[in-house]
Scaffold this active site. Sequence first.
Site, mmCIF file in Angstrom:
data_model
loop_
_atom_site.group_PDB
_atom_site.id
_atom_site.type_symbol
_atom_site.label_atom_id
_atom_site.label_comp_id
_atom_site.label_asym_id
_atom_site.label_seq_id
_atom_site.Cartn_x
_atom_site.Cartn_y
_atom_site.Cartn_z
ATOM 1 N N PRO A 1 75.004 36.146 -6.731
ATOM 2 C CG PRO A 1 74.956 37.044 -8.875
ATOM 3 C CD PRO A 1 74.265 36.059 -7.998
ATOM 4 C CG ASP B 1 70.152 37.752 -6.914
ATOM 5 O OD1 ASP B 1 71.053 37.886 -7.773
ATOM 6 O OD2 ASP B 1 69.421 36.743 -6.839
ATOM 7 C CG HIS B 2 74.868 42.885 -9.438
ATOM 8 N ND1 HIS B 2 74.017 43.632 -10.217
ATOM 9 C CD2 HIS B 2 76.031 43.579 -9.400
ATOM 10 C CE1 HIS B 2 74.641 44.709 -10.654
ATOM 11 N NE2 HIS B 2 75.868 44.704 -10.171
ATOM 12 N NE ARG B 3 70.983 35.219 -9.330
ATOM 13 C CZ ARG B 3 70.446 34.113 -8.842
ATOM 14 N NH1 ARG B 3 70.627 32.968 -9.468
ATOM 15 N NH2 ARG B 3 69.739 34.131 -7.735
#
Length: 477
Positions: free
Chosen positions: A273, A449-451
């Site tokens: 994401p 990376d939004h994780r």
Amino acid sequence: MNIETVRVPDLGGAEEVEVIELTVAVGDSVAVEQTLLVLESEKATMELPSPVAGVVKKILVAEGDKIEREGEPLMEIEGSEESEGSEAGESGESGESGESAPAEEGEEEDAQADAKEAPPPEEEDQSAVETPSAEERDQRAAEAPPAQAARPAPPAAQDRETAEPTPGAESRPAAGGSPGAEVYAGPYVRRLARELGVDLRRVEASGPRQRILKEDVQAFVRQRLDDQAAGGGGIPSVPEVDYGRFGPVSEGELTKIGRLTAANMHRSWLNVPHVTQFDAADITELEAFRRGQAQEAEARGVKLTPVPFILKACAAALRDNPVLNRALSANGAGFVQREFFHLGMAVDTQRGLLVPVIRDVDRKGIWELAAEIAEMADKARAGKLKVNEMQGACFTVSSLGAIGGEGFTPIINTPEVGILGVSRSAVRPLWNGTEFAPRTLLPLSLSYDHRVVNGGDGGRFLTQVVALLADIRALLL
Ligand code: CAO
């Protein structure tokens, strides 16, 4: 005590059947309708239910045996007292086999009564088995369509499965399904699903009363393989277009690097994401300093561009914002914190995009970095980069400054969690509090990376990079 012999049922025209699973052992107590063994012909899989409640006395076949004759004895069950007097004859003779023949309504009631009292069958996967309550059984019998209502008792205990994730299977529930939803499948189908790593909740059932059949599992696997072959991994494929219909065309092949890049980009795009954040660094002072180094650069034989300053600023911001220097662990439950600062640098070559790695950027000076960037870019363009020179990066810088553009959203080079896109600097009027002054602004775009990286982490990182480029003296600290 009655000995009931379970026999091969009507084969429905099949030439032979194979014993593919024995679900009980000698000495086991069984309930009426409990599956004793699973037979498979070319056309169908049949679960043979016990005609009585009792104890398994003899098993006359082994898994893998092939049987050609109907009526062949398979098992002997000693009926318990409760089931004595039951009108169920020998299953083979009565033709009562699996779902092939309906039982009388009275028998169904008897069967349910027996099944209620019988202990749940022993299962290798007991954790995944839930014994239905008497109400649930009656409920399901009531819900069955009329043609099936008079059939033998509803699925026995081992016939049902709470939706425990299958080892190795994806845990995502089917669209519209819930993680606790139940699936109906026989032991053979469940075993097949376990072996193939298929999550039964995602399989569409075509059997009676939403029962999942072996064919459903096979169709699911086939579909997944087709999707993967089409490169979509479950994503609808793009229709093929005959471009020749619209004008003259020619065809070509992607380079090997082009194919690898396409696969890597697709993987990152689908798995990660991405969030992209934009800012612009005022590099007016940096540019003045850089121009002032022209003679020194000539003497050293090194071209000094903004890129080494950008790498240096990124290494410092990675040190101060360690979240950007993490990699997500394979199971997604943890991370690896890198304690080194190797930066990938995207290089545009005729054969495609290559990303050599500049190691230990934090420990190198600007001249050293400038020389190494030029050397690595030359090597990349000459096709002389070694594999290990493209491995181990923590973060990547992709500079399109020499080419142009005001901004772009770079795709993360996984398993890194961040990438800085650099666009072309330009002189713009900037309000300094009293007037508009001409300043050189460098557009920057950070994808993360939004994780792993939150907006706050990303914002702090980019703000620091901007501040360091605006005042490169801070890079010395
Ligand atoms: N704004 C304005 N000018 C810039 C600039 C920027 N952000 N960055 C570099 N320049 C200038 C340089 O100063 C140089 O000018 P001079 O020749 O007048 O000094 C000129 O552009 C050419 O620079 P360069 O390309 O020779 O060197 P570089 O250090 O800027 O870049 C490299 C090196 C390897 C990053 C670059 O050559 C390259 O390949 N960039 C493409 C990366 C890429 O494809 N990214 C996309 C990946 S996603 O598809």
